[in-house]
Design a protein around this motif. Structure first.
Motif, short mmCIF file in Angstrom:
data_model
loop_
_atom_site.label_atom_id
_atom_site.label_comp_id
_atom_site.label_asym_id
_atom_site.label_seq_id
_atom_site.Cartn_x
_atom_site.Cartn_y
_atom_site.Cartn_z
N UNK A 148 -8.08 -0.32 -3.51
CA UNK A 148 -7.54 1.00 -3.83
C UNK A 148 -6.23 0.88 -4.60
N UNK A 149 -5.38 -0.07 -4.22
CA UNK A 149 -4.13 -0.27 -4.96
C UNK A 149 -4.41 -0.60 -6.41
N UNK A 150 -5.38 -1.47 -6.67
CA UNK A 150 -5.72 -1.84 -8.04
C UNK A 150 -6.23 -0.64 -8.82
N UNK A 151 -7.06 0.20 -8.22
CA UNK A 151 -7.58 1.38 -8.91
C UNK A 151 -6.45 2.34 -9.27
N UNK B 186 -2.75 6.11 -17.88
CA UNK B 186 -2.14 7.42 -18.13
C UNK B 186 -0.80 7.27 -18.85
N UNK B 187 -0.03 6.26 -18.49
CA UNK B 187 1.27 6.03 -19.13
C UNK B 187 1.08 5.60 -20.58
N UNK B 188 0.11 4.73 -20.83
CA UNK B 188 -0.11 4.25 -22.19
C UNK B 188 -0.63 5.34 -23.10
N UNK B 189 -1.29 6.36 -22.55
CA UNK B 189 -1.82 7.44 -23.37
C UNK B 189 -0.74 8.39 -23.86
N UNK B 190 0.40 8.43 -23.18
CA UNK B 190 1.49 9.31 -23.60
C UNK B 190 2.27 8.69 -24.75
N UNK B 191 2.97 9.55 -25.46
CA UNK B 191 3.78 9.08 -26.57
C UNK B 191 5.03 8.41 -26.03
N UNK B 192 5.22 7.14 -26.31
CA UNK B 192 6.36 6.40 -25.81
C UNK B 192 7.63 6.67 -26.60
N UNK B 193 7.55 7.48 -27.66
CA UNK B 193 8.74 7.76 -28.45
C UNK B 193 9.76 8.61 -27.73
N UNK C 131 0.84 -1.21 0.00
CA UNK C 131 0.00 0.00 0.00
C UNK C 131 0.87 1.25 0.00
N UNK C 132 1.89 1.28 0.84
CA UNK C 132 2.78 2.43 0.89
C UNK C 132 3.57 2.57 -0.41
N UNK C 133 3.99 1.46 -1.00
CA UNK C 133 4.78 1.53 -2.22
C UNK C 133 3.99 2.11 -3.39
N UNK C 134 2.68 1.88 -3.43
CA UNK C 134 1.86 2.34 -4.55
C UNK C 134 1.19 3.68 -4.25
N UNK C 135 0.60 3.81 -3.08
CA UNK C 135 -0.17 5.02 -2.77
C UNK C 135 0.73 6.16 -2.33
N UNK C 136 1.75 5.86 -1.53
CA UNK C 136 2.67 6.89 -1.04
C UNK C 136 4.12 6.51 -1.39
N UNK D 118 -5.22 3.21 -13.06
CA UNK D 118 -5.26 4.59 -13.53
C UNK D 118 -3.89 5.03 -14.03
N UNK D 119 -2.83 4.67 -13.31
CA UNK D 119 -1.49 5.03 -13.74
C UNK D 119 -1.10 4.34 -15.04
N UNK D 120 -1.49 3.07 -15.19
CA UNK D 120 -1.16 2.34 -16.42
C UNK D 120 -1.84 2.98 -17.62
#
Length: 359
Positions: free
Chosen positions: A227-230, A238-245, A151-156, A234-236
């Motif tokens: 909550x960790x899964x959500x 957001x990362x996939x929406x950015x240009x990976x180039x 929980x701490x590693x993901x949320x904080x 959400x982060x995954x």
């Protein structure tokens, strides 16, 4: 296996005939006699029964033997790998080691000792039951600590470095072993109470113990991993929406590897929580019914709930071995080393046939 089942059946029939003909030894002191009288009266009058007798089913004891073998061999292998492989000695795996030790002790101590006490010798089930509960609650406490770590590693993530310190890690592991020990010793403080006060104390204690050590951990761990899964989902996205180039090829590979390891770790401990809730739900129902005197629990429900509790400790190592990438890689290396060693042994074995003489 058939011989073991026949032995257990013979032991059950012998024990039943022995209990009907033999009295408890006279050397037992008054405290133990009072405990036995209270347990007997609780069984007949519907009071608080803390020490429920072991169910006299052959299949029950046979399955306990299988779970004992799985728990000892599987968790023992995980303990060996983490203790001897420096690549596995990180913060999360040290917490995993503590959980594996607790599960190993459940298989090595709880199952054999209950078998010996049921078939071979008379034991003080009151004290033994508290030791059993201590080991089970240590396993639950260590799983809660693992949940806090993830929980701490993901949320904080910016505060997670506090948990990676050796002192913090030692305090967490020590608390996971000491707090259940204190809780297990509390019931010995009211041994000399009268029957009414004894039953009242047990009812209050069992209610608190059930809520704090079984119901709350189940609920809080499910909420935490929800909550960790959500957050990770959400982060995954957001990362996939950015240009990976923007990443060079080497940075992209590093990023993908770290992300894959993070998902693997979350999947492992999510599965541990799901297994814990599934295996402890029936025991939680049994404890709630006993603590609040809702209904009488049958022997079948008692047997199934205890088998599920033991199953939780016996199958946790399969989650590490099948889904945790670093442990999975070490297991593959060990297996490859064993195969190579056997091949070398075969190649180095001298031939039984004499060499042909050259003329």
């Amino acid at each position: 296996m058939l011989i073991a089942v026949l032995f257990i059946y013979r032991g059950v029939t012998k024990r039943n005939s022995w209990c009907s003909k033999t009295k408890i030894p006279s050397k037992i002191n008054e405290r133990r006699i009072n405990r036995i009288e209270r347990m007997t009266s609780n069984n007949t009058t519907g009071g608080i029964n803390e020490v429920t007798p072991e169910p006299p089913f052959v299949w029950y004891w046979a399955l306990r033997g299988v779970l004992c073998f799985l728990s000892v061999s599987g968790n023992g292998s995980i303990i060996y790998l983490i203790s001897t492989r420096t690549r596995l000695q990180n913060t999360t795996n040290w917490l995993t080691l503590s959980l594996a030790v607790a599960d190993f002790l459940i298989g090595a101590a709880v199952i054999p000792s209950s078998f010996v006490c049921y078939f071979l010798i008379w034991c003080d089930w009151y004290a033994i039951n508290r030791i059993f509960k201590y080991l089970f609650f240590v396993s639950i406490a260590n799983l809660c600590i693992l949940t806090i770590d993830r929980y701490m590693a993901v949320i904080y993530p910016f505060k997670y470095y506090l948990l990676k310190r050796n002192k913090t890690r030692l305090r967490l592991v020590s608390g996971g072993w000491l707090i259940p020990a204190i809780i297990a010793l509390i019931p010995f403080s009211w041994e000399n109470f009268s029957k009414d006060k004894y039953d009242s104390a047990w009812q209050v204690f069992l209610a608190i113990e059930t809520v704090v050590l079984i119901v709350l951990p189940c609920a809080l761990m499910l909420i935490a991993y929800g909550r960790i899964w959500r957050v990770t989902h959400r982060q995954a996205r957001a990362i996939e929406s950015h240009d990976q180039d923007i990443y060079r090829s080497r940075e992209r590979k590093t990023f993908t590897r770290v992300r894959r390891e993070g998902r693997s770790s979350l999947r492992v401990y999510g599965l541990l929580v799901v297994l814990f809730v599934a295996c402890w739900s029936l025991s939680g129902y049994r404890y709630v019914c006993t603590a609040f005197r809702l209904r009488r629990i049958s022997d079948i429900v008692t047997a199934l709930s205890r088998l599920l509790m033991l199953c939780n400790s016996a199958v946790n190592f399969l989650v590490y071995a099948c889904f945790k990438r670093d442990i999975q890689l070490e297991i593959k290396k060990c297996l490859q080393g064993i195969v190579l060693w056997q091949v070398n042994q075969v190649n180095e074995t001298p031939s039984n046939y004499p060499a042909e003489s050259v003329t």
